[in-house]
Motif scaffolding. Structure first.
Motif, PDB file in Angstrom:
ATOM      1  N   THR A 196       0.826  -1.210   0.000  1.00  0.00           N
ATOM      2  CA  THR A 196       0.000   0.000   0.000  1.00  0.00           C
ATOM      3  C   THR A 196       0.861   1.262   0.000  1.00  0.00           C
ATOM      4  O   THR A 196       0.351   2.354  -0.219  1.00  0.00           O
ATOM      5  CB  THR A 196      -0.912   0.046   1.241  1.00  0.00           C
ATOM      6  OG1 THR A 196      -0.123   0.260   2.418  1.00  0.00           O
ATOM      7  CG2 THR A 196      -1.707  -1.245   1.383  1.00  0.00           C
ATOM      8  N   PHE A 197       2.148   1.117   0.269  1.00  0.00           N
ATOM      9  CA  PHE A 197       3.104   2.245   0.314  1.00  0.00           C
ATOM     10  C   PHE A 197       2.684   3.317   1.313  1.00  0.00           C
ATOM     11  O   PHE A 197       2.883   4.506   1.105  1.00  0.00           O
ATOM     12  CB  PHE A 197       3.305   2.825  -1.086  1.00  0.00           C
ATOM     13  CG  PHE A 197       3.821   1.799  -2.053  1.00  0.00           C
ATOM     14  CD1 PHE A 197       5.145   1.399  -2.036  1.00  0.00           C
ATOM     15  CD2 PHE A 197       2.970   1.176  -2.965  1.00  0.00           C
ATOM     16  CE1 PHE A 197       5.616   0.412  -2.894  1.00  0.00           C
ATOM     17  CE2 PHE A 197       3.432   0.197  -3.835  1.00  0.00           C
ATOM     18  CZ  PHE A 197       4.765  -0.187  -3.804  1.00  0.00           C
ATOM     19  N   LEU A 232      -3.500  -0.221  -6.862  1.00  0.00           N
ATOM     20  CA  LEU A 232      -3.563  -1.517  -6.173  1.00  0.00           C
ATOM     21  C   LEU A 232      -4.200  -2.592  -7.050  1.00  0.00           C
ATOM     22  O   LEU A 232      -5.082  -3.333  -6.617  1.00  0.00           O
ATOM     23  CB  LEU A 232      -4.333  -1.384  -4.853  1.00  0.00           C
ATOM     24  CG  LEU A 232      -3.850  -0.292  -3.874  1.00  0.00           C
ATOM     25  CD1 LEU A 232      -4.680  -0.299  -2.610  1.00  0.00           C
ATOM     26  CD2 LEU A 232      -2.374  -0.462  -3.547  1.00  0.00           C
ATOM     27  N   ALA A 233      -3.729  -2.654  -8.277  1.00  0.00           N
ATOM     28  CA  ALA A 233      -4.240  -3.647  -9.242  1.00  0.00           C
ATOM     29  C   ALA A 233      -5.755  -3.595  -9.343  1.00  0.00           C
ATOM     30  O   ALA A 233      -6.455  -4.606  -9.351  1.00  0.00           O
ATOM     31  CB  ALA A 233      -3.774  -5.049  -8.856  1.00  0.00           C
ATOM     32  N   SER A 261      -3.909   4.094  -3.557  1.00  0.00           N
ATOM     33  CA  SER A 261      -2.893   4.579  -2.626  1.00  0.00           C
ATOM     34  C   SER A 261      -2.357   5.866  -3.232  1.00  0.00           C
ATOM     35  O   SER A 261      -1.823   5.859  -4.345  1.00  0.00           O
ATOM     36  CB  SER A 261      -1.773   3.546  -2.459  1.00  0.00           C
ATOM     37  OG  SER A 261      -0.691   4.091  -1.736  1.00  0.00           O
ATOM     38  N   LEU A 262      -2.491   6.979  -2.518  1.00  0.00           N
ATOM     39  CA  LEU A 262      -2.222   8.281  -3.120  1.00  0.00           C
ATOM     40  C   LEU A 262      -1.574   9.218  -2.105  1.00  0.00           C
ATOM     41  O   LEU A 262      -2.071   9.375  -0.988  1.00  0.00           O
ATOM     42  CB  LEU A 262      -3.536   8.892  -3.622  1.00  0.00           C
ATOM     43  CG  LEU A 262      -3.488  10.285  -4.239  1.00  0.00           C
ATOM     44  CD1 LEU A 262      -2.688  10.301  -5.538  1.00  0.00           C
ATOM     45  CD2 LEU A 262      -4.914  10.792  -4.493  1.00  0.00           C
ATOM     46  N   LEU A 282      -5.457   5.924   1.551  1.00  0.00           N
ATOM     47  CA  LEU A 282      -5.459   4.520   1.151  1.00  0.00           C
ATOM     48  C   LEU A 282      -6.861   3.944   1.267  1.00  0.00           C
ATOM     49  O   LEU A 282      -7.533   4.117   2.297  1.00  0.00           O
ATOM     50  CB  LEU A 282      -4.511   3.706   2.046  1.00  0.00           C
ATOM     51  CG  LEU A 282      -4.575   2.185   1.855  1.00  0.00           C
ATOM     52  CD1 LEU A 282      -3.978   1.784   0.517  1.00  0.00           C
ATOM     53  CD2 LEU A 282      -3.873   1.464   3.007  1.00  0.00           C
ATOM     54  N   ARG A 283      -7.280   3.271   0.206  1.00  0.00           N
ATOM     55  CA  ARG A 283      -8.514   2.484   0.260  1.00  0.00           C
ATOM     56  C   ARG A 283      -8.244   1.129  -0.385  1.00  0.00           C
ATOM     57  O   ARG A 283      -7.968   1.059  -1.585  1.00  0.00           O
ATOM     58  CB  ARG A 283      -9.660   3.175  -0.475  1.00  0.00           C
ATOM     59  CG  ARG A 283     -11.028   2.487  -0.260  1.00  0.00           C
ATOM     60  CD  ARG A 283     -12.111   3.038  -1.179  1.00  0.00           C
ATOM     61  NE  ARG A 283     -11.899   2.605  -2.557  1.00  0.00           N
ATOM     62  CZ  ARG A 283     -11.699   3.431  -3.587  1.00  0.00           C
ATOM     63  NH1 ARG A 283     -11.671   4.732  -3.393  1.00  0.00           N
ATOM     64  NH2 ARG A 283     -11.508   2.948  -4.802  1.00  0.00           N
ATOM     65  N   VAL A 284      -8.263   0.075   0.409  1.00  0.00           N
ATOM     66  CA  VAL A 284      -8.184  -1.281  -0.113  1.00  0.00           C
ATOM     67  C   VAL A 284      -9.616  -1.791  -0.145  1.00  0.00           C
ATOM     68  O   VAL A 284     -10.212  -2.033   0.913  1.00  0.00           O
ATOM     69  CB  VAL A 284      -7.294  -2.189   0.767  1.00  0.00           C
ATOM     70  CG1 VAL A 284      -7.182  -3.577   0.145  1.00  0.00           C
ATOM     71  CG2 VAL A 284      -5.914  -1.572   0.932  1.00  0.00           C
ATOM     72  N   ASP A 285     -10.199  -1.904  -1.326  1.00  0.00           N
ATOM     73  CA  ASP A 285     -11.627  -2.149  -1.470  1.00  0.00           C
ATOM     74  C   ASP A 285     -12.096  -3.342  -0.652  1.00  0.00           C
ATOM     75  O   ASP A 285     -11.526  -4.437  -0.725  1.00  0.00           O
ATOM     76  CB  ASP A 285     -11.971  -2.369  -2.944  1.00  0.00           C
ATOM     77  CG  ASP A 285     -11.800  -1.099  -3.769  1.00  0.00           C
ATOM     78  OD1 ASP A 285     -11.736  -0.015  -3.164  1.00  0.00           O
ATOM     79  OD2 ASP A 285     -11.726  -1.193  -5.017  1.00  0.00           O
TER      80      ASP A 285
END
Length: 302
Positions: A122-123, A197-198, A203-204, A224-227
């Motif tokens: 996610t950096f 994130l593919a 991630s911004l 960050l948003r990991v769906d």
């Protein structure tokens, strides 16, 4: 956001735009400049791999883009760039976020070989900016030691620079004053890096600045948003009121927020990713996990 600057407003504030094609403003002893460049070249990326000892990087790195704020009399320089932010990511080394789609991501970095996601893809970075005082060559050559008034200066002299220290404080940034109808003399937003994130989120890292006749204000934001899994918001705000003081004071407020989609669902909030496209809108839904305010007293001169 495009800002049209009124020449009369600039003149009334005693400000001027930077010459020579530079994008920025000079006001009240400060020089604020933004540079926006293209995505990092492959050759430069190789150098970064060697320096950071990693082959993992965000999809889009704007490595030569930056925001610089410099107090001209003292040489105090506050700047924001992708490389230093990624140093913070590497040092923090958070464990990778577990996601259902992880199996599909094993080829995301290098299609010709399997990549195990054993790093923070996610950096996420704890980066809050870079600060130094730049001493010009003439002054540096005649200085055997540095003696400054006040507890905020740390005499780590090396190659004409030394670092600054922030002190914890209870004072808060005056958001009411920032909401006043004051003309904006300069505004810009600089993207430092971004990764989709593919296609499983975003991630911004960005930094925004606006300069008014009475102060400058900036927001450094990692979003960050990991769906379906996690949202993380790390904001750093800085505010400097010009005033009549030759030694300006900068307030820095750091606020980290984080929540899982599961915890938001338990509170009755929606869980579809479309509801969380704008971090400014949903930030209040994310609980605070860290908050602190610090002050930096900029020396009048060196």
């Amino acid at each position: 956001m495009e800002v049209e600057v009124d020449e009369n407003d600039l003149k009334a504030a005693g400000a001027e735009l930077l010459p020579g094609g530079r994008h920025g403003i000079r006001i009240q002893g400060w020089e604020v400049e933004s540079l926006k460049r293209s995505i990092l070249s492959s050759s430069t990326l190789q150098l970064w791999e060697e320096k950071l000892q990693t082959s993992h990087f965000p999809e889009m790195i704007f490595g030569e883009s930056c925001l610089v704020l410099k107090h001209l009399n003292s040489g105090t320089k506050i700047h924001f760039n992708a490389f230093d932010a990624l140093i913070g990511w590497k040092q923090e080394a958070l464990p990778p976020v577990e996601v259902p789609a992880a199996a599909q991501w094993k080829f995301r970095c290098k299609p010709d070989q399997q990549v195990i996601l054993d790093y923070d893809y996610t950096f996420t970075t704890p980066y809050r900016g870079s600060e130094t005082i730049e001493i010009d060559a003439t002054k540096f050559a005649t200085m055997n030691s540095i003696s400054l008034d006040g507890p905020n200066e740390k005499a780590n002299v090396s190659a004409g620079t030394y670092n600054l220290q922030w002190e914890d404080c209870t004072e808060q940034i005056d958001v009411v004053a920032l909401a006043s109808k004051e003309p904006i003399l300069f505004y810009d937003e600089v993207v430092l890096y971004e990764d989709e994130l593919a296609d499983n989120g975003v991630s911004l890292l960005t930094v925004k600045v606006r300069v008014m006749p009475s102060s400058w204000f900036l927001l450094l934001r990692f979003w960050l948003r990991v769906d379906g899994v996690l949202m993380r918001l790390r904001d750093t705000r800085m505010h400097c009121v010009f005033g009549d003081n030759a030694s300006p004071t900068i307030l820095r407020e750091t606020c980290w927020r984080e929540a899982t989609f599961q915890s938001l669902s338990a509170k009755g909030y929606p869980t579809d990713s479309a509801s969380y496209s704008d971090p400014s809108v949903i930030s209040q839904r994310l609980p605070i996990i860290m908050h602190k305010t610090e002050v930096l007293k900029v020396p009048a001169h060196i």
